[in-house]
Design a protein around this motif. Structure first.
Motif, short mmCIF file in Angstrom:
data_model
loop_
_atom_site.label_atom_id
_atom_site.label_comp_id
_atom_site.label_asym_id
_atom_site.label_seq_id
_atom_site.Cartn_x
_atom_site.Cartn_y
_atom_site.Cartn_z
N ALA A 9 0.84 -1.20 0.00
CA ALA A 9 0.00 0.00 0.00
C ALA A 9 0.87 1.25 0.00
O ALA A 9 1.72 1.42 0.88
N PRO A 10 0.68 2.15 -0.96
CA PRO A 10 1.41 3.42 -0.93
C PRO A 10 0.76 4.38 0.05
O PRO A 10 -0.37 4.15 0.51
N VAL A 48 1.69 -0.45 -5.00
CA VAL A 48 0.56 -0.40 -5.93
C VAL A 48 0.57 0.93 -6.68
O VAL A 48 0.67 2.00 -6.07
N ASP A 49 0.46 0.86 -8.00
CA ASP A 49 0.37 2.06 -8.83
C ASP A 49 -1.07 2.34 -9.28
O ASP A 49 -1.47 3.49 -9.40
N ALA A 50 -1.82 1.28 -9.57
CA ALA A 50 -3.18 1.44 -10.06
C ALA A 50 -3.94 0.13 -9.90
O ALA A 50 -3.34 -0.95 -9.86
N VAL A 101 -9.96 -8.52 -11.32
CA VAL A 101 -9.33 -7.30 -10.82
C VAL A 101 -7.85 -7.34 -11.15
O VAL A 101 -7.16 -8.34 -10.88
N GLY A 102 -7.35 -6.27 -11.75
CA GLY A 102 -5.94 -6.17 -12.06
C GLY A 102 -5.27 -5.15 -11.16
O GLY A 102 -5.88 -4.14 -10.79
N VAL A 103 -4.02 -5.41 -10.80
CA VAL A 103 -3.24 -4.49 -9.99
C VAL A 103 -1.90 -4.26 -10.67
O VAL A 103 -1.19 -5.22 -10.98
N ALA A 104 -1.59 -2.99 -10.93
CA ALA A 104 -0.29 -2.63 -11.48
C ALA A 104 0.59 -2.13 -10.34
O ALA A 104 0.13 -1.37 -9.48
N PHE A 105 1.84 -2.57 -10.34
CA PHE A 105 2.78 -2.22 -9.28
C PHE A 105 3.99 -1.52 -9.86
O PHE A 105 4.39 -1.77 -11.00
N SER A 106 4.61 -0.67 -9.04
CA SER A 106 5.97 -0.24 -9.34
C SER A 106 6.87 -1.45 -9.15
O SER A 106 6.59 -2.32 -8.31
#
Length: 263
Positions: free
Chosen positions: A28-29, A102-104, A118-123
């Motif tokens: 979590a950012p 997490v980025d988006a 559900v998709g999760v984009a990460f740094s």
């Protein structure tokens, strides 16, 4: 819980909200992140009640989804970075998780068994150019790859319509031997995906080692694995649901005979 407050994002060409993840959630950012509904294949008309409910479902379960993704991200990183088939040092491998954020988040207009994708984009500190993306169906990881894996609609559609031919759906997901490894200085885990791919991870005092493979069930109660070198092994198994969902193999998978389902 109040649903996300969406507005049309012309740049993303998607209905978008900003959400703040609980600080205890993995990756979590500290700042809010964008939540995009239907990043591909939808027009500008406002979200209907069913679409809003799908997005709310995803937001409410994000900590659990991220927890499920963490295991796959970790194994993916270890396998990507391990030098010349040598086990990844435990301390270095554990540190990989700490650099991911997490980025988006993307909620697709596709579901299976009434559960949305559900998709999760990460740094991604080890691949800043391509980033990292995970697509999930509930807590089951569908795919992992570059950041685009999180928002490509065709990956979700393929999984949603896959007939699972030659596979036992009871085996889909993530399995962990640690609940049964009392006093043992090593543990194993593996993940079987609906597209016939999978991976296993063995962790002991020497480090961590990840193997990728393909899988199928040629007969009822038989798991067949084919590793990257083409070596085939067959493992008769029984799945039970009490007291927890678990699978027991006659022939070990990554040195483990019994695994509990964990995703």
């Amino acid at each position: 819980m109040t649903g996300p407050d969406f507005s049309w994002d012309e740049d993303a060409y998607a209905w978008t909200a900003r959400i703040t993840l609980p600080p205890e959630a993995w990756a979590a950012p500290t700042e809010p992140v964008p939540l995009h509904y239907a990043p591909e294949g939808r027009e500008e008309h406002p979200l209907d009640d069913a679409e809003l409910a799908s997005a709310t479902w995803a937001v409410e379960r994000l900590p659990a989804l991220l927890g499920a993704a963490r295991r796959t991200v970790h194994a993916h990183a270890v396998r990507t970075l391990e030098p010349q088939d040598q086990p990844q040092d435990l301390a270095a491998a554990s540190a990989l998780d700490d650099g991911v954020r997490v980025d988006a988040v993307y909620v697709h207009p596709v579901s299976r068994d009434r559960v949305p994708y559900v998709g999760v984009a990460f740094s991604c500190p080890w691949d800043e150019e391509h980033g990292l993306g995970v697509l999930l169906h509930g807590t089951r990881v569908v795919d992992i790859g570059g950041a685009d894996t999180a928002f490509l609609l065709w990956i979700a559609e393929r999984d949603a319509t896959d007939p699972r031919t030659g596979l036992d759906e009871a085996l889909l997901g993530h399995w962990d031997s640690s609940p049964f490894e009392y006093g043992v200085m090593e543990a194993s885990e593996f993940e079987l995906r609906a597209d016939g791919r999978g991976w296993s991870l063995l962790a002991n005092l020497a480090g961590e080692y990840v193997t990728r493979f393909s899988w199928r069930c040629p007969d009822a109660g038989v798991l067949e694995l084919r590793d990257e070198d083409g070596l085939v092994s067959r493992h008769p198994y029984v799945v039970t649901t009490a007291p927890v969902t678990s699978v027991t193999f006659e022939e070990p998978v990554e040195f483990g005979h019994q695994y509990a389902k964990s995703g």
